[in-house]
Design a protein around this motif. Structure first.
Motif, PDB file in Angstrom:
ATOM      1  N   ARG A 274       0.830  -1.201   0.000  1.00 54.66           N
ATOM      2  CA  ARG A 274       0.000   0.000   0.000  1.00 54.66           C
ATOM      3  C   ARG A 274       0.866   1.254   0.000  1.00 54.66           C
ATOM      4  O   ARG A 274       1.921   1.288   0.634  1.00 54.66           O
ATOM      5  CB  ARG A 274      -0.887   0.025   1.245  1.00 54.66           C
ATOM      6  CG  ARG A 274      -1.891   1.178   1.284  1.00 54.66           C
ATOM      7  CD  ARG A 274      -2.501   1.270   2.664  1.00 54.66           C
ATOM      8  NE  ARG A 274      -3.719   2.053   2.683  1.00 54.66           N
ATOM      9  CZ  ARG A 274      -4.260   2.565   3.777  1.00 54.66           C
ATOM     10  NH1 ARG A 274      -3.669   2.377   4.938  1.00 54.66           N
ATOM     11  NH2 ARG A 274      -5.372   3.254   3.733  1.00 54.66           N
TER      12      ARG A 274
ATOM     13  N   GLY B 149      -3.406  -1.201  -2.145  1.00 58.44           N
ATOM     14  CA  GLY B 149      -3.553  -0.169  -3.148  1.00 58.44           C
ATOM     15  C   GLY B 149      -2.870   1.161  -2.910  1.00 58.44           C
ATOM     16  O   GLY B 149      -2.025   1.320  -2.039  1.00 58.44           O
TER      17      GLY B 149
ATOM     18  N   ARG C 141      -0.494  -2.542 -10.400  1.00 57.63           N
ATOM     19  CA  ARG C 141      -1.328  -2.551  -9.193  1.00 57.63           C
ATOM     20  C   ARG C 141      -2.216  -3.780  -9.198  1.00 57.63           C
ATOM     21  O   ARG C 141      -2.906  -4.058 -10.184  1.00 57.63           O
ATOM     22  CB  ARG C 141      -2.157  -1.272  -9.151  1.00 57.63           C
ATOM     23  CG  ARG C 141      -3.448  -1.352  -8.360  1.00 57.63           C
ATOM     24  CD  ARG C 141      -3.258  -1.276  -6.854  1.00 57.63           C
ATOM     25  NE  ARG C 141      -4.560  -1.090  -6.219  1.00 57.63           N
ATOM     26  CZ  ARG C 141      -5.154  -1.966  -5.421  1.00 57.63           C
ATOM     27  NH1 ARG C 141      -4.562  -3.100  -5.115  1.00 57.63           N
ATOM     28  NH2 ARG C 141      -6.336  -1.718  -4.899  1.00 57.63           N
TER      29      ARG C 141
ATOM     30  N   GLY D 138      -5.403  -5.263  -7.816  1.00 51.04           N
ATOM     31  CA  GLY D 138      -6.634  -4.867  -7.151  1.00 51.04           C
ATOM     32  C   GLY D 138      -7.594  -4.273  -8.154  1.00 51.04           C
ATOM     33  O   GLY D 138      -7.287  -4.147  -9.342  1.00 51.04           O
TER      34      GLY D 138
END
Length: 576
Positions: free
Chosen positions: A389, A410, A426, A428
């Motif tokens: 993150r 994220g 990324r 997600g």
């Protein structure tokens, strides 16, 4: 039996040294602290007991009433101060004394090996270079503290109030505003970090079940020669309730090497609060590199309180962390009775300017919270990292993420300036989530280039997700001034059955809040070179159900020959 040579007395260790009937002014060399060859060999000068208070480390009480004073002026290590390196001993006592000595003599700590246990001791001060090499530290988290970190990297000079005469205050109120680059009146403060605050003007009121006190309107920036300002100014001010100046160091301090093992336990005095367990950096121009951290072998993270971060950066300019394996900590546990009440972090901080993070790794699954948790973070740069993150709660200004891989938690930010994400993957359903609690705003330009989004679930996917509440945040909210998304690949390899829509920009269905505030909308949007793989369905651009009240930076015009729009959207080579 002591031996002599060239007026220097040689002894085996400190117990032998204590028994000497040495006279004042005699020089003595030990072969070790506890035992010969244990790494604690040192040079001492004999003095009268009235000259110094014995502490069992660098000042040794002798049986004849004198003292032996450590005299090392090049570098020191922990063994020289009596560190034992055994699990039932708190080596923090000796480690702290070693750093206090190093700071006083302005010599580095060079301790390249050994295992040490830190239990009750906190606030170990660092003001000189440190080389830990393969040294490992075992941190007993039963004794973590709410207010006191294990180590503190201190600034050489303290923060002081800025002498605000009436004339200077009036001039600064006039000049500290967006776009300013030089403030001549601040030229005498070249090399300093300046902070101005208006406590009576509250902004960034947090939506949701949080305090509604908000943040004071605040700016911080670095002053170069001739009053040149480093750190874009985002706010204008009607008043200052305080102004401070922090002299930044003229040299870089480096902390290299070391491994840290954590017990993963709940502090014995656990309260409803954040706890500290690592390194607080309060010194500008600090570099930390080549470090590793993790749980003790066979242990799990069972702590029932959140951590503020092993690394916490506070009120600093130009700090770098690189080549580090960091830790995200558990929060969303399967057993809901053991779920933490707040986010828990591996890297935290506030009022950070020009801080860089390179080649960091901090990954985990769905249980762990984000490794980053910061506020007031300007000119934030992340390069060649693999992190679960990246987060700035309140007021990120200028963020660059380059050549990174970001995991399940994220990218979560609010703020403004330039947001640049390039050559980054990324994992997600959102590439960037603009934080709802702080208005999901970005007051500036957004550019995504050469990135990959890999959805992990079958729900809705959004490249840029903006979902502020219909709430009075006490500052303007909106979706950026310019948005460019180019050379983006959306790879459904982990969610091949997904039929849910994929939005390039996913925005709220209102353009004006119930309080009458108009949301700002980008003047220019560019979508170019966007592909989808792993499913046949492509992307959707943006849905604008209520376009009537948006604030736009430019007015539309027509002069009988040329039409100038107030907003343009260019869509080229996009898989729809």
């Amino acid at each position: 039996m002591p031996t002599t040579g060239n007026n220097l007395l040689y002894v085996l260790n400190i117990p032998t040294l204590k028994t000497l009937d040495a006279h004042e002014g005699q020089w003595t060399q030990t072969a070790g602290f506890h035992t010969p060859g244990d790494g604690g060999a040192s040079l001492y000068k004999i003095a009268a007991s009235s000259d110094a208070e014995p502490n069992g480390a660098d000042i040794i009480a002798l049986d004849n009433g004198g003292v032996a004073i450590l005299t090392e002026n090049t570098a020191i290590n922990y063994r020289q101060f009596g560190a034992v390196g055994e699990a039932d001993h708190d080596d923090g006592v000796q480690i702290k004394r070693a750093h206090e000595y190093a700071n006083d003599k302005q010599v580095p700590i060079i301790n390249l090996s050994g295992e040490y246990w830190i239990k009750h001791v906190n606030v170990i001060p660092i003001t000189t270079n440190v080389k830990w090499g393969k040294t490992t530290f075992h941190i007993d988290e039963r004794y973590n503290s709410r207010k006191s970190p294990r180590f503190v990297v201190h600034n050489d000079r303290p923060t002081e109030p800025l002498d605000l005469t009436d004339n200077l205050k009036a001039s600064l109120l006039d000049q500290i505003k967006p776009g300013v680059q030089i403030i001549p009146e601040l030229a005498p403060y070249a090399g300093c970090l300046i902070t101005v605050v208006d406590e009576d003007d509250r902004i960034g009121i947090r939506a949701g079940n949080y305090s509604k006190a908000g943040w004071a309107r605040e700016e911080f920036f670095y002053v170069e020669e001739e009053g040149r300002i480093i750190g874009d100014i985002a706010w204008s001010f009607s008043n200052f309730t305080s102004a401070t100046v922090t002299p930044c160091n003229d040299t870089y301090l480096t902390i290299e090497g070391g491994g840290f093992y954590f017990s993963g336990e709940t502090p014995e005095d656990a309260e409803h609060s954040y706890y500290q367990h690592g390194i607080l950096i309060q010194r500008s121009r600090t570099i930390v590199r080549e470090q590793w951290m993790g749980l003790e072998r066979g242990r799990s993270d069972d702590a029932m309180v959140p951590r503020s971060g092993f690394y916490v950066l506070r009120g600093v300019y130009d700090v770098t962390l690189e080549n580090i394996r960091a830790m995200p900590w558990e929060k969303n546990r399967v057993d809901k009775d053991r779920e933490l009440w707040a986010g828990t972090y591996g890297i935290g901080g506030a009022r950070m300017l020009n801080c860089q993070f390179r080649n960091l790794t901090a990954e985990a699954g769905w249980v762990s919270w984000g490794v980053f948790g910061t506020n007031l973070n300007k000119n934030f740069r992340v390069e060649n990292c693999r992190l679960n993150r990246i987060d700035v709660h309140f007021h990120c200004w200028n963020l660059t993420i380059s050549n990174c891989e970001i995991g399940f938690k994220g990218i979560s930010v609010t703020g403004g300036g330039e947001l640049v994400i390039e050559n980054t993957t990324r994992h997600g359903n959102q590439l960037v989530n603009f934080r709802r609690d702080y208005a999901a705003k970005w007051e500036g330009s957004i550019r995504l280039s050469g990135c990959t989004l890999r959805p992990t679930g079958e729900g809705k996917v959004a490249v840029l997700s903006y979902h502020p509440d219909n709430f009075d945040y006490q500052y303007p909210i909106g979706f950026g001034r310019h948005v460019t998304i180019e050379d983006l690949n959306i790879d459904y390899g982990a969610a091949p059955e997904s039929e849910s829509p994929c939005w390039l920009m996913d925005i709220v269905p209102f353009s004006k809040t119930d309080h009458g505030d108009r949301l700002f909308f980008p003047h220019r949007i560019v979508f170019r070179g966007i592909t989808v793989e792993g499913r046949t369905k492509g992307v959707r651009l943006i849905n604008i159900p209520d376009p009537y009240h948006y604030e736009l930076s430019d007015d539309a015009s027509y002069d009988d020959a040329l039409f100038r729009p107030n907003c343009s959207l260019l869509c080229e080579d996009v898989q729809l």
